[in-house]
Design a protein around this motif. Structure first.
Motif, PDB file in Angstrom:
ATOM      1  N   LEU A 112      -7.398   8.123  -3.781  1.00 28.71           N
ATOM      2  CA  LEU A 112      -7.168   6.727  -3.431  1.00 28.71           C
ATOM      3  C   LEU A 112      -8.492   5.985  -3.311  1.00 28.71           C
ATOM      4  O   LEU A 112      -9.370   6.371  -2.551  1.00 28.71           O
ATOM      5  CB  LEU A 112      -6.405   6.630  -2.114  1.00 28.71           C
ATOM      6  CG  LEU A 112      -6.097   5.209  -1.627  1.00 28.71           C
ATOM      7  CD1 LEU A 112      -5.130   4.520  -2.587  1.00 28.71           C
ATOM      8  CD2 LEU A 112      -5.517   5.247  -0.231  1.00 28.71           C
ATOM      9  N   LEU A 133      -6.576  -0.082  -5.946  1.00 28.44           N
ATOM     10  CA  LEU A 133      -5.440  -0.432  -5.093  1.00 28.44           C
ATOM     11  C   LEU A 133      -5.368  -1.941  -4.911  1.00 28.44           C
ATOM     12  O   LEU A 133      -4.310  -2.554  -5.101  1.00 28.44           O
ATOM     13  CB  LEU A 133      -5.567   0.264  -3.737  1.00 28.44           C
ATOM     14  CG  LEU A 133      -4.681  -0.244  -2.602  1.00 28.44           C
ATOM     15  CD1 LEU A 133      -3.212  -0.067  -2.919  1.00 28.44           C
ATOM     16  CD2 LEU A 133      -5.039   0.458  -1.296  1.00 28.44           C
ATOM     17  N   VAL A 136       0.842  -1.199   0.000  1.00 21.59           N
ATOM     18  CA  VAL A 136       0.000   0.000   0.000  1.00 21.59           C
ATOM     19  C   VAL A 136       0.879   1.251   0.000  1.00 21.59           C
ATOM     20  O   VAL A 136       0.622   2.199  -0.750  1.00 21.59           O
ATOM     21  CB  VAL A 136      -0.968  -0.001   1.205  1.00 21.59           C
ATOM     22  CG1 VAL A 136      -1.632   1.356   1.376  1.00 21.59           C
ATOM     23  CG2 VAL A 136      -2.008  -1.098   1.051  1.00 21.59           C
ATOM     24  N   HIS A 171       0.848   6.636  -6.797  1.00 26.20           N
ATOM     25  CA  HIS A 171      -0.442   7.138  -7.265  1.00 26.20           C
ATOM     26  C   HIS A 171      -1.023   8.284  -6.436  1.00 26.20           C
ATOM     27  O   HIS A 171      -1.971   8.926  -6.876  1.00 26.20           O
ATOM     28  CB  HIS A 171      -1.462   5.996  -7.320  1.00 26.20           C
ATOM     29  CG  HIS A 171      -1.061   4.899  -8.239  1.00 26.20           C
ATOM     30  ND1 HIS A 171      -1.192   4.984  -9.603  1.00 26.20           N
ATOM     31  CD2 HIS A 171      -0.510   3.682  -7.996  1.00 26.20           C
ATOM     32  CE1 HIS A 171      -0.757   3.869 -10.167  1.00 26.20           C
ATOM     33  NE2 HIS A 171      -0.332   3.067  -9.210  1.00 26.20           N
ATOM     34  N   TYR A 180       2.225   1.768  -3.421  1.00 26.47           N
ATOM     35  CA  TYR A 180       1.147   2.206  -4.314  1.00 26.47           C
ATOM     36  C   TYR A 180       0.863   3.693  -4.111  1.00 26.47           C
ATOM     37  O   TYR A 180       0.755   4.456  -5.072  1.00 26.47           O
ATOM     38  CB  TYR A 180      -0.116   1.375  -4.047  1.00 26.47           C
ATOM     39  CG  TYR A 180      -1.297   1.781  -4.890  1.00 26.47           C
ATOM     40  CD1 TYR A 180      -1.531   1.176  -6.127  1.00 26.47           C
ATOM     41  CD2 TYR A 180      -2.188   2.765  -4.464  1.00 26.47           C
ATOM     42  CE1 TYR A 180      -2.617   1.545  -6.904  1.00 26.47           C
ATOM     43  CE2 TYR A 180      -3.270   3.132  -5.236  1.00 26.47           C
ATOM     44  CZ  TYR A 180      -3.476   2.527  -6.451  1.00 26.47           C
ATOM     45  OH  TYR A 180      -4.554   2.890  -7.226  1.00 26.47           O
ATOM     46  N   VAL A 181       0.739   4.110  -2.854  1.00 30.04           N
ATOM     47  CA  VAL A 181       0.420   5.508  -2.558  1.00 30.04           C
ATOM     48  C   VAL A 181       1.566   6.423  -3.002  1.00 30.04           C
ATOM     49  O   VAL A 181       1.324   7.528  -3.496  1.00 30.04           O
ATOM     50  CB  VAL A 181       0.084   5.700  -1.061  1.00 30.04           C
ATOM     51  CG1 VAL A 181      -0.055   7.163  -0.707  1.00 30.04           C
ATOM     52  CG2 VAL A 181      -1.193   4.949  -0.710  1.00 30.04           C
TER      53      VAL A 181
END
Length: 188
Positions: free
Chosen positions: A29, A34, A17, A24, A20-21
């Protein structure tokens, strides 16, 4: 009888996570995209983290610099200088260079959506300011002055980091960070 949460799996998901954050961002979100990208389901993310907000809070907590580790050993001005320089390196070229982007996004979101992000942003700022203020206090600064200097250091370095991310000008921001650190260490 409720199932016991697999802490290793939660930690693995949390790491994914955070990555990913970093790629992106936080602003839009959504759990479904995700989950697909990290190879799980929205249902499993909710099982392990409870809610989108709790997931964001855990990702931020997992990715912020450990100011205690950097500043708790400080007992003199030279050690404070070294810790401040180590923090700058960590957020610009070290292990925090990616996660700092999450923090900058959070602070921007908190300014425009304080209802959703304000408390988390305040906690994150305090997590950085408090151990640095404690270091200043150990050096003899009264509590209000210690907090002011810690705020100057944290907010100044964070702003310079954002400048560096936007402009790519490492030489100028490195020079400004050195100057800021010295100013934050100068006698009152």
């Amino acid at each position: 009888m409720p199932r016991t949460v697999n802490t290793e799996k939660r930690a693995e998901l949390l790491g994914q996570v955070v990555e990913y954050v970093q790629r992106h961002g936080l602003a839009h979100l959504s759990l479904a995209p995700l989950a697909v990208e990290i190879g799980t389901t929205k249902r499993m993310l909710l099982y392990y983290f409870g809610s989108r907000e709790h997931l964001i809070a855990r990702a931020l907590a997992a990715s912020r610099p450990d100011a205690h580790a950097l500043f708790d050993p400080v007992e003199d001005v030279d050690a404070l200088r070294g810790s401040a320089r180590a923090l700058w390196r960590a957020i610009t070229v070290g292990e925090q260079a990616g996660p700092i982007r999450i923090l900058l996004q959070l602070l921007s979101l908190a300014a425009t959506d304080p209802e959703q992000y304000g408390e988390l942003a305040r906690e994150t700022v305090a997590f950085m300011v408090d151990p640095i203020a404690d270091a200043y206090a150990r050096l003899g600064h009264p509590e209000p002055a210690a907090r002011e200097r810690a705020t100057l250091l944290v907010s100044g370095l964070r702003g310079l980091c954002q400048d560096r991310l936007v402009t790519g000008d490492a030489a100028r921001t490195d020079a400004a960070a050195r100057r800021l650190i010295e100013a934050a260490l100068s006698p009152a």
